[in-house]
Design a protein around this motif. Structure first.
Motif, PDB file in Angstrom:
ATOM      1  N   SER A 165      37.538 -39.094 -23.140  1.00 28.21           N
ATOM      2  CA  SER A 165      36.722 -40.283 -22.890  1.00 28.21           C
ATOM      3  C   SER A 165      35.558 -39.985 -21.965  1.00 28.21           C
ATOM      4  N   ALA A 170      44.221 -35.064 -28.096  1.00 24.08           N
ATOM      5  CA  ALA A 170      44.213 -36.414 -27.487  1.00 24.08           C
ATOM      6  C   ALA A 170      45.335 -36.492 -26.450  1.00 24.08           C
ATOM      7  N   ILE A 171      45.302 -35.536 -25.503  1.00 20.32           N
ATOM      8  CA  ILE A 171      46.341 -35.529 -24.454  1.00 20.32           C
ATOM      9  C   ILE A 171      45.769 -36.180 -23.194  1.00 20.32           C
ATOM     10  N   GLY A 199      50.120 -40.133 -28.190  1.00 20.10           N
ATOM     11  CA  GLY A 199      50.029 -41.433 -27.519  1.00 20.10           C
ATOM     12  C   GLY A 199      49.264 -42.417 -28.389  1.00 20.10           C
ATOM     13  N   GLN A 200      48.695 -43.451 -27.756  1.00 20.78           N
ATOM     14  CA  GLN A 200      48.054 -44.475 -28.582  1.00 20.78           C
ATOM     15  C   GLN A 200      46.883 -43.917 -29.394  1.00 20.78           C
ATOM     16  N   MET A 201      46.122 -42.969 -28.841  1.00 19.43           N
ATOM     17  CA  MET A 201      44.988 -42.445 -29.601  1.00 19.43           C
ATOM     18  C   MET A 201      45.430 -41.418 -30.638  1.00 19.43           C
ATOM     19  N   ASP A 237      53.525 -33.380 -29.665  1.00 22.64           N
ATOM     20  CA  ASP A 237      53.645 -33.901 -28.300  1.00 22.64           C
ATOM     21  C   ASP A 237      54.714 -33.093 -27.590  1.00 22.64           C
ATOM     22  N   GLU A 291      43.976 -37.252 -19.813  1.00 21.24           N
ATOM     23  CA  GLU A 291      42.556 -37.056 -19.457  1.00 21.24           C
ATOM     24  C   GLU A 291      42.443 -36.219 -18.175  1.00 21.24           C
ATOM     25  N   LYS A 300      43.629 -29.872 -20.309  1.00 16.13           N
ATOM     26  CA  LYS A 300      42.987 -29.694 -21.625  1.00 16.13           C
ATOM     27  C   LYS A 300      42.530 -28.238 -21.788  1.00 16.13           C
ATOM     28  N   ASN A 305      39.143 -35.480 -27.939  1.00 16.24           N
ATOM     29  CA  ASN A 305      38.910 -36.934 -27.969  1.00 16.24           C
ATOM     30  C   ASN A 305      38.679 -37.466 -26.551  1.00 16.24           C
ATOM     31  N   VAL A 332      43.224 -50.400 -22.995  1.00 13.26           N
ATOM     32  CA  VAL A 332      42.863 -48.977 -22.973  1.00 13.26           C
ATOM     33  C   VAL A 332      43.872 -48.185 -22.132  1.00 13.26           C
ATOM     34  N   PHE A 369      37.149 -41.109 -30.702  1.00 11.08           N
ATOM     35  CA  PHE A 369      37.562 -42.304 -31.449  1.00 11.08           C
ATOM     36  C   PHE A 369      37.728 -43.467 -30.476  1.00 11.08           C
ATOM     37  N   ASN A 375      39.786 -47.286 -29.604  1.00 10.86           N
ATOM     38  CA  ASN A 375      41.106 -47.906 -29.639  1.00 10.86           C
ATOM     39  C   ASN A 375      41.008 -49.386 -30.012  1.00 10.86           C
TER      40      ASN A 375
END
Ligand SMILES: C[C@H](O)CC(=O)SCCNC(=O)CCNC(=O)[C@H](O)C(C)(C)COP(=O)(O)OP(=O)(O)OC[C@H]1O[C@@H](n2cnc3c(N)ncnc32)[C@H](O)[C@@H]1OP(=O)(O)O
Ligand SMILES: NC(=O)c1ccc[n+]([C@@H]2O[C@H](COP(=O)([O-])OP(=O)(O)OC[C@H]3O[C@@H](n4cnc5c(N)ncnc54)[C@H](O)[C@@H]3O)[C@@H](O)[C@H]2O)c1
Length: 342
Positions: free
Chosen positions: A144, A114-115, A31-33, A52, A117, A122, A142, A293, A166, A168
């Motif tokens: 949040s 980074a899947i 995804g974006q991250m 993915d 949340e 996870k 990663n 975000v 990280f 964004n």
């Protein structure tokens, strides 16, 4: 960006210390991250495998990487467009894609997750990967807002598990939060700090507490902005009295009239955004940033905070936010959130 795979000296639980080069990085979640992390890792000479759940998603991930690299190349090679094309091609070539996480981690020195949340998802992922990744491989999340300790508990490598948070857009944001749990070894922390520096980022060390440093301050501020806007929409006094009966107080008629007439909140979202940009120097206002975000992420973060500290009113949910997420209005990634996006 210079090509320089990270030379990292890492010790092991025994007294033996060997040189390990973090060369092969597997990133789970495109995804974006995940796409952003893949981009910066590939740009600094690492071999990257991006994982993915489908090839279609992975095609979009590569498009995200190319789009971001085009912006970098436009500046770096402003007078040499062909060199810019070559630059993009070389970096994209360092990213291979896969839908098979179990195979992807087998040659990996570092796995960055980074899947979605969600703690259970996870944990399931890491528990599967733990059985197949080489013993030296470091696992990092990663996340949040979730506890690194809770995620790592699904594995048998808690000494080689940390948080690598990280920001964004990854290509632009200089910070990485490196999170250690009581079980994370110093060697693992050093490796993650070194890796962040090799990516051209500035790492800060954080304990495994809700939201680490930045999100613990940023997300409650975002939620306060949403509440500020929504206050009138929700006919505030009655509503909050029902929600928090202990705080009920008789409401003067004039205030009630004010509340019902002020149906767009204490301020418009546009004015709140302008206020925080021009009055507090934020690059984006809280509603712009929430859309950037992802409203699903903002909701997941505040819910994770609430789970850990249920009595803290800063972590209260917002009906407006919940409604937008339920409607699939997640911000820029779905074309609409607080704002409509082209
Ligand atoms: C919730 C999570 O757990 C944690 C988080 O991530 S919280 C979110 C943290 N992120 C932020 O707070 C971002 C705040 N916003 C910003 O810093 C800035 O708005 C921004 C850097 C995203 C964009 O900058 P802005 O000036 O608004 O827009 P724009 O003019 O389009 O971009 C500025 C520069 O960044 C570059 N840029 C922006 N996004 C880019 C991307 N994705 N890739 C590459 N370059 C990019 C542009 O090319 C431009 O370069 P130039 O000025 O040299 O020409
Ligand atoms: N969006 C942000 O600004 C931001 C910033 C820092 C950290 N984060 C964190 O990074 C993570 C990812 O956030 P995002 O914004 O990139 O989300 P996103 O929705 O853009 O991407 C998540 C990706 O993970 C994939 N995925 C889900 N489950 C998977 C699985 N089991 N195996 C492989 N892939 C799977 C999805 O298909 C999707 O492509 C979250 O933990 C989030 O909290 C987000």
């Amino acid at each position: 960006m210079a090509f320089a795979a990270s030379q990292i000296v890492r010790g092991f639980s025994s007294s033996a210390v060997r040189n390990v080069v973090i060369k092969n990085v597997t990133i789970i979640g495109g995804g974006q991250m995940g796409a952003g992390i893949a981009q910066v890792a590939a740009s600094t000479g690492h071999s990257v495998t991006l994982v993915d759940t489908s090839d279609d998603i992975l095609k979009k991930s590569i498009k995200l990487i190319e789009g971001s690299l085009k912006r970098v190349a436009k500046k770096k090679f402003s007078d040499k467009p062909e060199a810019g094309e070559e630059f993009i091609k070389k970096i994209v070539q360092k990213v291979s894609t896969s839908t098979d996480a179990e195979s992807a981690v087998q040659g990996s020195d570092l796995v960055v997750e980074a899947i979605v949340e969600n703690l259970k998802i996870k944990q399931d992922l890491f528990s599967r990967l733990d059985k197949l990744a080489p013993s030296h491989t470091i696992f990092a999340s990663n996340t949040s807002s979730l506890s690194i300790c809770d995620i790592a508990s699904s594995t048998n490598r808690q000494d080689r598990f940390g948080g690598l948070h990280f920001f964004n857009p990854v290509a632009m944001m200089k910070l990485v939060e490196v999170i250690g749990t009581p079980a994370t070894s110093q060697d693992t922390l050093d490796s993650l700090l070194d890796f962040s520096k090799v990516l051209g980022k500035t790492p800060v060390s954080c304990k495994d507490t809700s939201g680490f440093i930045v999100n613990r301050l940023l997300v409650p501020c975002m939620m306060e902005a949403i509440r500020l806007y929504e206050r009138g929409v929700c006919t505030c006094c009655f509503y909050s009295s029902f929600k928090h009966p202990s705080s009920f107080s008789p409401i003067p008629l004039t205030l009630l009239i004010f509340c019902f007439s002020n149906l767009s909140g204490d301020a418009s979202k546009e004015d709140i955004d302008i206020g925080m940009k021009l009055g507090a120097g934020y690059p984006m206002g809280p509603f712009e940033l929430a859309d950037y975000v992802g409203l699903d992420i903002v909701k997941a973060v505040i819910e994770a905070f609430k789970t850990k500290d249920p009595k803290n009113p800063l972590f209260d949910s917002s009906d407006l936010l919940n409604k937008l997420v339920a409607e699939g209005k997640l911000g820029i990634k779905t074309g609409e959130g607080f704002y409509k996006h082209k």
